[in-house]
Structure formats: structure tokens, C-alpha cells
Design a protein around this motif. Structure first.
Motif, PDB file in Angstrom:
ATOM      1  N   VAL A  92      48.062  30.707  56.328  1.00 21.14           N
ATOM      2  CA  VAL A  92      47.414  30.122  55.146  1.00 21.14           C
ATOM      3  C   VAL A  92      46.015  30.726  54.989  1.00 21.14           C
ATOM      4  CG1 VAL A  92      46.480  27.993  54.144  1.00 21.14           C
ATOM      5  CG2 VAL A  92      48.781  27.993  55.161  1.00 21.14           C
ATOM      6  N   GLU A  93      45.267  30.783  56.084  1.00 22.84           N
ATOM      7  CA  GLU A  93      43.935  31.377  56.042  1.00 22.84           C
ATOM      8  C   GLU A  93      44.007  32.850  55.620  1.00 22.84           C
ATOM      9  OE1 GLU A  93      40.021  31.890  58.928  1.00 22.84           O
ATOM     10  OE2 GLU A  93      41.960  31.405  59.840  1.00 22.84           O
ATOM     11  N   GLY A  94      44.993  33.571  56.146  1.00 27.62           N
ATOM     12  CA  GLY A  94      45.154  34.989  55.815  1.00 27.62           C
ATOM     13  C   GLY A  94      45.446  35.227  54.345  1.00 27.62           C
ATOM     14  N   TRP A  95      46.296  34.392  53.763  1.00 26.77           N
ATOM     15  CA  TRP A  95      46.600  34.536  52.339  1.00 26.77           C
ATOM     16  C   TRP A  95      45.366  34.259  51.482  1.00 26.77           C
ATOM     17  CZ3 TRP A  95      50.394  36.441  49.301  1.00 26.77           C
ATOM     18  CH2 TRP A  95      51.598  36.818  49.919  1.00 26.77           C
ATOM     19  N   LEU A  96      44.545  33.293  51.885  1.00 22.66           N
ATOM     20  CA  LEU A  96      43.305  33.029  51.147  1.00 22.66           C
ATOM     21  C   LEU A  96      42.366  34.230  51.233  1.00 22.66           C
ATOM     22  CD1 LEU A  96      42.613  29.292  52.085  1.00 22.66           C
ATOM     23  CD2 LEU A  96      43.248  30.191  49.824  1.00 22.66           C
ATOM     24  N   LYS A  97      42.251  34.814  52.412  1.00 27.33           N
ATOM     25  CA  LYS A  97      41.398  35.996  52.564  1.00 27.33           C
ATOM     26  C   LYS A  97      41.934  37.151  51.730  1.00 27.33           C
ATOM     27  CE  LYS A  97      39.279  34.901  56.955  1.00 27.33           C
ATOM     28  NZ  LYS A  97      38.850  35.316  58.270  1.00 27.33           N
ATOM     29  N   LEU A  98      43.241  37.326  51.737  1.00 27.29           N
ATOM     30  CA  LEU A  98      43.849  38.382  50.920  1.00 27.29           C
ATOM     31  C   LEU A  98      43.470  38.195  49.448  1.00 27.29           C
ATOM     32  CD1 LEU A  98      45.783  40.772  50.391  1.00 27.29           C
ATOM     33  CD2 LEU A  98      47.652  39.091  50.298  1.00 27.29           C
ATOM     34  N   PHE A  99      43.602  36.980  48.951  1.00 33.47           N
ATOM     35  CA  PHE A  99      43.309  36.699  47.549  1.00 33.47           C
ATOM     36  C   PHE A  99      41.882  37.092  47.188  1.00 33.47           C
ATOM     37  CE2 PHE A  99      41.871  33.973  44.087  1.00 33.47           C
ATOM     38  CZ  PHE A  99      42.869  34.199  43.141  1.00 33.47           C
ATOM     39  N   TYR A 100      40.928  36.659  48.005  1.00 31.71           N
ATOM     40  CA  TYR A 100      39.522  36.933  47.670  1.00 31.71           C
ATOM     41  C   TYR A 100      39.119  38.380  47.949  1.00 31.71           C
ATOM     42  CZ  TYR A 100      39.252  32.058  46.636  1.00 31.71           C
ATOM     43  OH  TYR A 100      39.484  30.825  46.066  1.00 31.71           O
ATOM     44  N   CYS A 101      39.814  39.058  48.843  1.00 30.93           N
ATOM     45  CA  CYS A 101      39.563  40.490  49.021  1.00 30.93           C
ATOM     46  C   CYS A 101      40.090  41.272  47.816  1.00 30.93           C
ATOM     47  CB  CYS A 101      40.197  41.000  50.313  1.00 30.93           C
ATOM     48  SG  CYS A 101      39.298  40.521  51.806  1.00 30.93           S
ATOM     49  N   VAL A 102      41.263  40.902  47.334  1.00 36.48           N
ATOM     50  CA  VAL A 102      41.808  41.559  46.137  1.00 36.48           C
ATOM     51  C   VAL A 102      40.864  41.352  44.955  1.00 36.48           C
ATOM     52  CG1 VAL A 102      43.676  41.496  44.420  1.00 36.48           C
ATOM     53  CG2 VAL A 102      44.228  41.490  46.878  1.00 36.48           C
ATOM     54  N   TYR A 103      40.357  40.136  44.816  1.00 38.72           N
ATOM     55  CA  TYR A 103      39.438  39.817  43.714  1.00 38.72           C
ATOM     56  C   TYR A 103      37.977  39.916  44.163  1.00 38.72           C
ATOM     57  CZ  TYR A 103      43.275  38.393  40.744  1.00 38.72           C
ATOM     58  OH  TYR A 103      44.403  38.393  39.969  1.00 38.72           O
ATOM     59  N   TYR A 104      37.705  40.897  44.988  1.00 35.78           N
ATOM     60  CA  TYR A 104      36.367  41.051  45.561  1.00 35.78           C
ATOM     61  C   TYR A 104      35.288  41.213  44.492  1.00 35.78           C
ATOM     62  CZ  TYR A 104      32.628  42.705  48.595  1.00 35.78           C
ATOM     63  OH  TYR A 104      31.440  42.834  49.266  1.00 35.78           O
ATOM     64  N   GLU A 105      35.573  41.952  43.447  1.00 36.77           N
ATOM     65  CA  GLU A 105      34.582  42.155  42.382  1.00 36.77           C
ATOM     66  C   GLU A 105      34.207  40.814  41.746  1.00 36.77           C
ATOM     67  OE1 GLU A 105      33.235  45.243  41.161  1.00 36.77           O
ATOM     68  OE2 GLU A 105      34.076  46.101  42.995  1.00 36.77           O
ATOM     69  N   ASP A 106      35.182  39.957  41.507  1.00 39.87           N
ATOM     70  CA  ASP A 106      34.905  38.628  40.956  1.00 39.87           C
ATOM     71  C   ASP A 106      34.134  37.779  41.965  1.00 39.87           C
ATOM     72  OD1 ASP A 106      36.196  39.023  38.472  1.00 39.87           O
ATOM     73  OD2 ASP A 106      38.134  38.592  39.393  1.00 39.87           O
ATOM     74  N   TYR A 107      34.564  37.870  43.224  1.00 38.92           N
ATOM     75  CA  TYR A 107      33.906  37.110  44.284  1.00 38.92           C
ATOM     76  C   TYR A 107      32.424  37.494  44.381  1.00 38.92           C
ATOM     77  CZ  TYR A 107      32.414  35.789  48.968  1.00 38.92           C
ATOM     78  OH  TYR A 107      31.697  35.298  50.026  1.00 38.92           O
ATOM     79  N   MET A 108      32.130  38.800  44.336  1.00 44.37           N
ATOM     80  CA  MET A 108      30.747  39.283  44.464  1.00 44.37           C
ATOM     81  C   MET A 108      29.841  38.704  43.376  1.00 44.37           C
ATOM     82  SD  MET A 108      30.757  43.336  45.495  1.00 44.37           S
ATOM     83  CE  MET A 108      31.307  43.825  43.885  1.00 44.37           C
TER      84      MET A 108
END
Length: 197
Positions: A92-108
């Protein structure tokens, strides 16, 4: 980056055995982890830099490890349930990290993105489970909805591996319910990742 928390589940899947659900989890995970392991040319360079060093291969292996807990002699002993909870919580933690890494530009560019006291951005692959869960509230799912409660429960049961004192980790049937819910969870996440098809 607020996303509609609605997910799409086909009615025929409601009657799948736990083994069929796990086969679907493995299939979706294999495809997602294989794709995002080498996203250069599709994802922005900033996201690709994070994803290429991510141990998505370990998450893939850990997804297959869920079969261990279905193939053991029933009922599982408490130690097996504890290890299964650690397995599931890590995914579960890994999938959350994957999501925010994929959307890193939005996260930044998010005002609520995690930063050190110096103001330097903390990349999503370095955020702890608690932070990922809280950050997702109102972004990946609605504020304090059922997803938040489920992820919070998964985190609590996963963290029981560190506990000396008693924590409720549930029984084998509870674990199976959470594996089914994990299937819905990866549909939620994977359905919101940008693919070229």
C-alpha cells in the motif's frame, strides 16, 4: 491535484475467489511496475529520475509474496498474519509512493508538499507512510473518507511488526478482506496513472 475518489469495479468481480482477486492484483501490478520502471520519454525527466531508482522490482516480488499467505495451512498463526500484514502494508505504501513519483511535477508545485525546515523539497519516495496517507487526504481520495480509514488501518496493522505490546492485527478472514480491498485500491491508483494507451 484533487481527484474524484470514485472507482469503477465490475459487478462480476464481486464473486471472485480470493485467489482470483490476487491473480488480478498480480497482473495489474506486473504491468504497472514494468511500465514505470523505465518511463523515460513518457514521464517528465524529474519523475523518471525517481522512478528509475525505485525498487519497483521489489514491490513486484512482494506482490507475488501475497500468495504465501493464501497457500499456507489454514488457519494462519499470529506470526504469519503479522508477516502478511507487513507484506500488504508495504505494498500500500509502495503504490502511494509510485503515484506521487509519477505525478512528481504536480507534487513539487503543491503548497502542502513535504519540505525540510530549510524549505528544501522532500521527494515522495522519501516520505513515510504516515505522511503519504495524510497528504493523500483530499487529493487522492476525499477528506477523511473510507480510503483514509482503510489506509490508516493497514498502516496500523503493518506497524504491529515493531510492537512489543498487543495490537489488533485481525484474523485470516480480515486479511482476505483487506486483500480484496487492496485490489480496489490499486484500481484506484493505477486508473489515475497516465499511460500511453
Amino acid at each position: 491535484m484533487c481527484i474524484d475518489p470514485k472507482i469503477w469495479i465490475r459487478k462480476d468481480e464481486e464473486h471472485f475467489s480470493i485467489e482470483q482477486v490476487l491473480d488480478r492484483i498480480i497482473s495489474i501490478s506486473d504491468d504497472a511496475f514494468d511500465f514505470w520502471q523505465s518511463p523515460r520519454g513518457w514521464a517528465p525527466d524529474s519523475a523518471a529520475n525517481l522512478l528509475e531508482i525505485a525498487r519497483l522490482d521489489w514491490l513486484k516480488d512482494l506482490t507475488y509474496c501475497l500468495k504465501i499467505w493464501l497457500n499456507r495451512q489454514s488457519p494462519l498463526i499470529q506470526g504469519e498474519i503479522l508477516l502478511a500484514r507487513t507484506n500488504l502494508g508495504t505494498l500500500v505504501e509502495g503504490w502511494l509512493k509510485l503515484f506521487y513519483c509519477v505525478y512528481y511535477e504536480d507534487y513539487m508545485n503543491d503548497e502542502e508538499a513535504f519540505r525540510k525546515k530549510s524549505g528544501k523539497l522532500i521527494d515522495p519516495n522519501k516520505i513515510k507512510f504516515e505522511g503519504l496517507k495524510d497528504f493523500s487526504n483530499g487529493k487522492l481520495w476525499g477528506k477523511d473518507d473510507d480510503w483514509f480509514k482503510w489506509v490508516d488501518d493497514i498502516q496500523d496493522k503493518r506497524n504491529a511488526i515493531h510492537a512489543f505490546n498487543h495490537r489488533d492485527i485481525g484474523n485470516e478472514l480480515d486479511l482476505h478482506k483487506d486483500i480484496r480491498k487492496f485490489y480496489d485500491f490499486i484500481l484506484l491508483i493505477n486508473g489515475r496513472l497516465p499511460y500511453p494507451y
